[in-house]
Design an enzyme around this catalytic site. Sequence first.
Site, PDB file in Angstrom:
ATOM      1  N   GLY A  45       1.032  -1.413  -0.113  1.00 46.35           N
ATOM      2  CA  GLY A  45       0.110   0.152   0.346  1.00 46.35           C
ATOM      3  C   GLY A  45       0.931   0.821   0.259  1.00 46.35           C
ATOM      4  N   GLN A  50       2.390  10.184   1.816  1.00 45.64           N
ATOM      5  CA  GLN A  50       3.953   9.217   2.160  1.00 45.64           C
ATOM      6  C   GLN A  50       5.152  10.108   0.691  1.00 45.64           C
ATOM      7  OE1 GLN A  50       2.037   5.357   2.757  1.00 45.64           O
ATOM      8  NE2 GLN A  50       4.069   5.411   3.531  1.00 45.64           N
ATOM      9  N   CYS A  92       5.685  -0.357   7.350  1.00 45.92           N
ATOM     10  CA  CYS A  92       5.507   1.221   6.979  1.00 45.92           C
ATOM     11  C   CYS A  92       6.617   1.326   5.808  1.00 45.92           C
ATOM     12  CB  CYS A  92       4.801   2.083   7.734  1.00 45.92           C
ATOM     13  SG  CYS A  92       4.250   3.894   7.363  1.00 45.92           S
ATOM     14  N   LEU A  93       6.190   1.855   4.889  1.00 44.72           N
ATOM     15  CA  LEU A  93       7.101   3.251   4.385  1.00 44.72           C
ATOM     16  C   LEU A  93       7.943   3.812   4.691  1.00 44.72           C
ATOM     17  CD1 LEU A  93       5.758   1.336   0.847  1.00 44.72           C
ATOM     18  CD2 LEU A  93       7.383   0.148   1.844  1.00 44.72           C
ATOM     19  N   HIS A 134      -4.712   1.145   7.573  1.00 40.26           N
ATOM     20  CA  HIS A 134      -3.527   1.789   7.962  1.00 40.26           C
ATOM     21  C   HIS A 134      -3.278   2.904   7.012  1.00 40.26           C
ATOM     22  CE1 HIS A 134       0.854   1.612   8.010  1.00 40.26           C
ATOM     23  NE2 HIS A 134       1.074   1.651   7.404  1.00 40.26           N
ATOM     24  N   GLU A 135      -3.596   2.575   5.499  1.00 40.76           N
ATOM     25  CA  GLU A 135      -3.336   3.543   4.758  1.00 40.76           C
ATOM     26  C   GLU A 135      -4.699   4.984   5.059  1.00 40.76           C
ATOM     27  OE1 GLU A 135      -1.383   3.745   2.644  1.00 40.76           O
ATOM     28  OE2 GLU A 135      -0.735   1.469   2.893  1.00 40.76           O
ATOM     29  N   HIS A 138      -2.701   6.723   7.012  1.00 42.18           N
ATOM     30  CA  HIS A 138      -2.356   7.938   7.013  1.00 42.18           C
ATOM     31  C   HIS A 138      -2.956   9.562   6.137  1.00 42.18           C
ATOM     32  CE1 HIS A 138       1.307   5.551   6.889  1.00 42.18           C
ATOM     33  NE2 HIS A 138       0.934   5.203   6.432  1.00 42.18           N
TER      34      HIS A 138
HETATM   35  O1  K1U Z   1       1.762   2.341   3.453  1.00 42.54           O
HETATM   36  C1  K1U Z   1       2.803   1.796   4.020  1.00 42.54           C
HETATM   37  O2  K1U Z   1       3.791   2.095   4.318  1.00 42.54           O
HETATM   38  C2  K1U Z   1       2.627   1.118   3.217  1.00 42.54           C
HETATM   39  C3  K1U Z   1       2.513  -0.792   4.400  1.00 42.54           C
HETATM   40  C4  K1U Z   1       1.355  -1.172   4.701  1.00 42.54           C
HETATM   41  C5  K1U Z   1       0.887  -1.875   5.139  1.00 42.54           C
HETATM   42  C6  K1U Z   1       1.895  -3.396   5.325  1.00 42.54           C
HETATM   43  C7  K1U Z   1       1.211  -4.773   6.422  1.00 42.54           C
HETATM   44  C8  K1U Z   1       0.368  -3.572   7.269  1.00 42.54           C
HETATM   45  C9  K1U Z   1      -0.469  -2.714   7.089  1.00 42.54           C
HETATM   46  C10 K1U Z   1      -0.003  -1.997   5.579  1.00 42.54           C
HETATM   47  C11 K1U Z   1       3.399  -1.929   3.547  1.00 42.54           C
HETATM   48  O3  K1U Z   1       3.361  -1.836   1.824  1.00 42.54           O
HETATM   49  S1  K1U Z   1       5.061  -2.178   4.405  1.00 42.54           S
HETATM   50  C12 K1U Z   1       5.704  -3.847   3.261  1.00 42.54           C
HETATM   51  C13 K1U Z   1       4.655  -4.830   2.921  1.00 42.54           C
HETATM   52  O4  K1U Z   1       3.769  -5.546   4.503  1.00 42.54           O
HETATM   53  C14 K1U Z   1       5.658  -5.488   2.243  1.00 42.54           C
HETATM   54  C15 K1U Z   1       6.280  -5.430   1.268  1.00 42.54           C
HETATM   55  C16 K1U Z   1       6.695  -6.753   0.503  1.00 42.54           C
HETATM   56  C17 K1U Z   1       5.699  -7.712   0.401  1.00 42.54           C
HETATM   57  C18 K1U Z   1       4.616  -7.669   1.490  1.00 42.54           C
HETATM   58  C19 K1U Z   1       4.487  -6.358   2.451  1.00 42.54           C
HETATM   59 ZN    ZN Z   2       2.782   2.933   6.062  1.00 39.07          ZN
END
Ligand code: K1U
Ligand code: ZN
Length: 171
Positions: A45, A50, A92-93, A134-135, A138
Amino acid sequence: MIRDILIHPDPRLKKPCEPIAEVTPDIAALAADMLETMYDAPGVGLAAPQVGVLKRLFVMDCIKEGVPEPMVLINPEIISSSEDMNVYEEGCLSIPDQYAEITRPSEVTVRWMGLDGAPYERQFSGLWATCAQHEIDHLNGRLFIDNLGPLKRQMITRKMEKLKRERARGI
Ligand code: K1U
Ligand code: ZN
């Protein structure tokens, strides 16, 4: 085009975002850039703040393997949440390499506007439900660490401040 992802702490990640009145070519280009940036990161996501844009839009694709299902949600609203809760170890990225177990409703129904300007409504479950919540957090200036106790949150914030200092010095 891949955009830079803001790292916490940044004041732009704490502000509520503005609704989008209509889908313009700029909004369509932003959504395309955000999907490219999310897949490149990689993540499941990404919300507009972000990448420094304080508008109510996020992208997601929670299919980890198999056929991609990119989604663009404009002005998303949670219209109902299950009483049943789910715990997921979130990342979270904007807070790289930090994870914490967060409890949220296991199913949510979300209404949004698509890139075609039409209204959509869908019930999400599993990782899709966690990611949508989560999004949307944000878009309201909330990070997953705001669900943690002050000590854990402060520890993660200090790590991120150090990471930003190191990145600024090219380490
Ligand atoms: O919003 C963000 O920062 C993105 C975040 C979203 C998220 C992840 C996990 C639970 C809720 C919301 C991410 O994508 S973090 C990276 C991640 O979870 C992932 C990366 C590669 C493959 C699978 C998952
Ligand atoms: Zn996030």
